[in-house]
Motif scaffolding. Structure first.
Motif, PDB file in Angstrom:
ATOM      1  N   GLU A   1       0.828  -1.201   0.000  1.00 36.02           N
ATOM      2  CA  GLU A   1       0.000   0.000   0.000  1.00 36.02           C
ATOM      3  C   GLU A   1       0.867   1.258   0.000  1.00 36.02           C
ATOM      4  O   GLU A   1       0.493   2.283  -0.589  1.00 36.02           O
ATOM      5  CB  GLU A   1      -0.924  -0.003   1.219  1.00 36.02           C
ATOM      6  N   ALA A   2       2.031   1.182   0.641  1.00 36.81           N
ATOM      7  CA  ALA A   2       2.937   2.334   0.695  1.00 36.81           C
ATOM      8  C   ALA A   2       3.487   2.698  -0.678  1.00 36.81           C
ATOM      9  O   ALA A   2       4.006   3.804  -0.865  1.00 36.81           O
ATOM     10  CB  ALA A   2       4.090   2.050   1.655  1.00 36.81           C
ATOM     11  N   LEU A   3       3.389   1.784  -1.633  1.00 39.72           N
ATOM     12  CA  LEU A   3       3.872   2.060  -2.982  1.00 39.72           C
ATOM     13  C   LEU A   3       2.891   2.902  -3.794  1.00 39.72           C
ATOM     14  O   LEU A   3       3.200   3.297  -4.914  1.00 39.72           O
ATOM     15  CB  LEU A   3       4.156   0.744  -3.716  1.00 39.72           C
TER      16      LEU A   3
ATOM     17  N   PRO B   1      -0.691  13.568 -10.171  1.00 39.52           N
ATOM     18  CA  PRO B   1      -0.964  12.807 -11.397  1.00 39.52           C
ATOM     19  C   PRO B   1      -0.502  11.357 -11.333  1.00 39.52           C
ATOM     20  O   PRO B   1      -1.116  10.487 -11.948  1.00 39.52           O
ATOM     21  CB  PRO B   1      -0.214  13.586 -12.485  1.00 39.52           C
ATOM     22  N   SER B   2       0.559  11.077 -10.577  1.00 37.81           N
ATOM     23  CA  SER B   2       1.013   9.687 -10.473  1.00 37.81           C
ATOM     24  C   SER B   2       0.007   8.838  -9.706  1.00 37.81           C
ATOM     25  O   SER B   2      -0.268   7.694 -10.081  1.00 37.81           O
ATOM     26  CB  SER B   2       2.385   9.620  -9.792  1.00 37.81           C
ATOM     27  N   ARG B   3      -0.555   9.389  -8.626  1.00 38.40           N
ATOM     28  CA  ARG B   3      -1.571   8.649  -7.876  1.00 38.40           C
ATOM     29  C   ARG B   3      -2.832   8.469  -8.719  1.00 38.40           C
ATOM     30  O   ARG B   3      -3.441   7.388  -8.719  1.00 38.40           O
ATOM     31  CB  ARG B   3      -1.905   9.379  -6.573  1.00 38.40           C
ATOM     32  N   ALA B   4      -3.220   9.500  -9.443  1.00 41.24           N
ATOM     33  CA  ALA B   4      -4.397   9.385 -10.301  1.00 41.24           C
ATOM     34  C   ALA B   4      -4.200   8.288 -11.343  1.00 41.24           C
ATOM     35  O   ALA B   4      -5.126   7.522 -11.645  1.00 41.24           O
ATOM     36  CB  ALA B   4      -4.681  10.724 -10.979  1.00 41.24           C
ATOM     37  N   LEU B   5      -2.991   8.193 -11.870  1.00 41.96           N
ATOM     38  CA  LEU B   5      -2.688   7.161 -12.858  1.00 41.96           C
ATOM     39  C   LEU B   5      -2.759   5.772 -12.225  1.00 41.96           C
ATOM     40  O   LEU B   5      -3.303   4.834 -12.825  1.00 41.96           O
ATOM     41  CB  LEU B   5      -1.295   7.421 -13.428  1.00 41.96           C
ATOM     42  N   GLN B   6      -2.228   5.625 -11.025  1.00 51.36           N
ATOM     43  CA  GLN B   6      -2.323   4.347 -10.322  1.00 51.36           C
ATOM     44  C   GLN B   6      -3.782   3.976 -10.055  1.00 51.36           C
ATOM     45  O   GLN B   6      -4.182   2.822 -10.236  1.00 51.36           O
ATOM     46  CB  GLN B   6      -1.550   4.405  -9.003  1.00 51.36           C
ATOM     47  N   ASP B   7      -4.568   4.948  -9.626  1.00 55.57           N
ATOM     48  CA  ASP B   7      -5.971   4.676  -9.305  1.00 55.57           C
ATOM     49  C   ASP B   7      -6.756   4.224 -10.529  1.00 55.57           C
ATOM     50  O   ASP B   7      -7.661   3.393 -10.429  1.00 55.57           O
ATOM     51  CB  ASP B   7      -6.634   5.920  -8.706  1.00 55.57           C
TER      52      ASP B   7
ATOM     53  N   ALA C   1      -6.259   0.095 -13.846  1.00 53.53           N
ATOM     54  CA  ALA C   1      -7.017  -1.076 -14.298  1.00 53.53           C
ATOM     55  C   ALA C   1      -8.013  -0.693 -15.387  1.00 53.53           C
ATOM     56  O   ALA C   1      -8.138  -1.382 -16.416  1.00 53.53           O
ATOM     57  CB  ALA C   1      -7.735  -1.721 -13.116  1.00 53.53           C
ATOM     58  N   GLU C   2      -8.709   0.417 -15.183  1.00 57.02           N
ATOM     59  CA  GLU C   2      -9.686   0.876 -16.175  1.00 57.02           C
ATOM     60  C   GLU C   2      -9.006   1.256 -17.487  1.00 57.02           C
ATOM     61  O   GLU C   2      -9.490   0.918 -18.581  1.00 57.02           O
ATOM     62  CB  GLU C   2     -10.448   2.077 -15.613  1.00 57.02           C
ATOM     63  N   LEU C   3      -7.881   1.949 -17.403  1.00 51.08           N
ATOM     64  CA  LEU C   3      -7.157   2.351 -18.604  1.00 51.08           C
ATOM     65  C   LEU C   3      -6.649   1.138 -19.379  1.00 51.08           C
ATOM     66  O   LEU C   3      -6.711   1.109 -20.615  1.00 51.08           O
ATOM     67  CB  LEU C   3      -5.987   3.258 -18.223  1.00 51.08           C
ATOM     68  N   CYS C   4      -6.165   0.144 -18.664  1.00 45.46           N
ATOM     69  CA  CYS C   4      -5.656  -1.066 -19.324  1.00 45.46           C
ATOM     70  C   CYS C   4      -6.773  -1.821 -20.032  1.00 45.46           C
ATOM     71  O   CYS C   4      -6.589  -2.316 -21.152  1.00 45.46           O
ATOM     72  CB  CYS C   4      -4.968  -1.966 -18.306  1.00 45.46           C
TER      73      CYS C   4
ATOM     74  N   GLN D   1       3.663  -0.526 -18.370  1.00 44.44           N
ATOM     75  CA  GLN D   1       4.008   0.745 -19.012  1.00 44.44           C
ATOM     76  C   GLN D   1       3.444   1.929 -18.218  1.00 44.44           C
ATOM     77  O   GLN D   1       4.109   2.967 -18.075  1.00 44.44           O
ATOM     78  CB  GLN D   1       3.502   0.775 -20.461  1.00 44.44           C
ATOM     79  N   LEU D   2       2.248   1.781 -17.679  1.00 46.18           N
ATOM     80  CA  LEU D   2       1.672   2.846 -16.858  1.00 46.18           C
ATOM     81  C   LEU D   2       2.461   3.042 -15.569  1.00 46.18           C
ATOM     82  O   LEU D   2       2.567   4.163 -15.060  1.00 46.18           O
ATOM     83  CB  LEU D   2       0.211   2.536 -16.533  1.00 46.18           C
ATOM     84  N   SER D   3       3.019   1.961 -15.042  1.00 46.88           N
ATOM     85  CA  SER D   3       3.831   2.085 -13.832  1.00 46.88           C
ATOM     86  C   SER D   3       5.099   2.884 -14.117  1.00 46.88           C
ATOM     87  O   SER D   3       5.485   3.762 -13.330  1.00 46.88           O
ATOM     88  CB  SER D   3       4.183   0.694 -13.295  1.00 46.88           C
TER      89      SER D   3
END
Length: 234
Positions: A117-119, A125-131, A134-137, A163-165
């Protein structure tokens, strides 16, 4: 009765080995770092994960694992890896713990969960991308369906997550070169993923398309990654 930390410590080598073995099945590692270096550093990192877990259990502080995860992420990203790679390492450790009856709800397992979870980036924008990953993929995979067999779809979603990571890490670090360096190397590696006629620039182009207006910083950074978009329309 022995404490969880002593029990984990007694099984440290076995847990480390079990946690990292799935990683070696991915040809990425040998191609990127060489077989000897991959095994040497992979085994070493796996042992360090368990040592920090033992320390966190001794102190009854999941924050030990959280701080370790964030520190190690910074180091590994600078060496060409991604947050997802580290998360998968921790997932391997969680699976190894569960196989030895330290599953969800046990202190060792929950400390590893805290590390994972700490990762997640705290904001921006990086957190938004992580959130939204799954939907983007799923969206990008759906648009590329003509290139894919049914068996390919989950594999491509995994590739897109990777790639998103890399993209999220480059944004968080404020270092576009992290993504550019990765993309330049991955173009040559991509055929080994076995997606036939689906080219890597096409994959990145579709990611760029699905990022759309919701992720403008990520979209702008991806557009500078040093690949040709001639094959795509976005």
């Amino acid at each position: 009765m022995e404490t969880p930390s002593r029990l984990i410590e007694a099984r440290a080598d076995a847990l480390a080995k079990a946690s990292v073995e799935p990683m070696y099945q991915d040809p990425f590692w040998e191609a990127r770092y060489g077989a000897e270096r991959t095994r040497r550093f992979g085994d070493e990192d796996a042992r360090f994960h368990v040592r920090y877990l033992v320390q966190s259990l001794d102190e009854h502080r999941p924050s030990v694992m959280e701080e370790y995860a964030r520190w190690l992420r910074t180091l590994l990203v600078s060496r060409g890896m991604s947050t997802l790679h580290l998360d998968l390492n921790f997932a391997g450790l969680a699976a190894a713990l569960e196989a030895e009856n330290w599953g969800p709800g046990t202190e060792p397992y929950e400390h590893v969960r805290a590390a994972r979870e700490a990762l997640r980036y705290p904001e921006g924008p990086s957190r938004a991308l992580q959130d939204d990953a799954a939907e983007l993929c799923r969206a990008a995979t759906s648009r590329l369906a003509l290139y894919l067999t049914a068996e390919d779809r989950p594999r491509l979603e995994d590739e897109l997550r990777l790639q998103l990571s890399y993209l999220a890490d480059a944004l968080a670090a404020g270092k576009p070169e992290l993504l550019a360096d990765h993309v330049r190397w991955y173009v040559g590696f991509w055929p080994r993923r076995g997606f036939g006629l689906l080219a890597f620039p096409t994959v990145l182009g579709m990611l760029k398309a699905v990022l759309g207006a919701r992720h403008p910083q990520a979209r702008a950074l991806l557009a500078t990654a040093g690949v040709s978009w001639d094959e795509t329309r976005s």
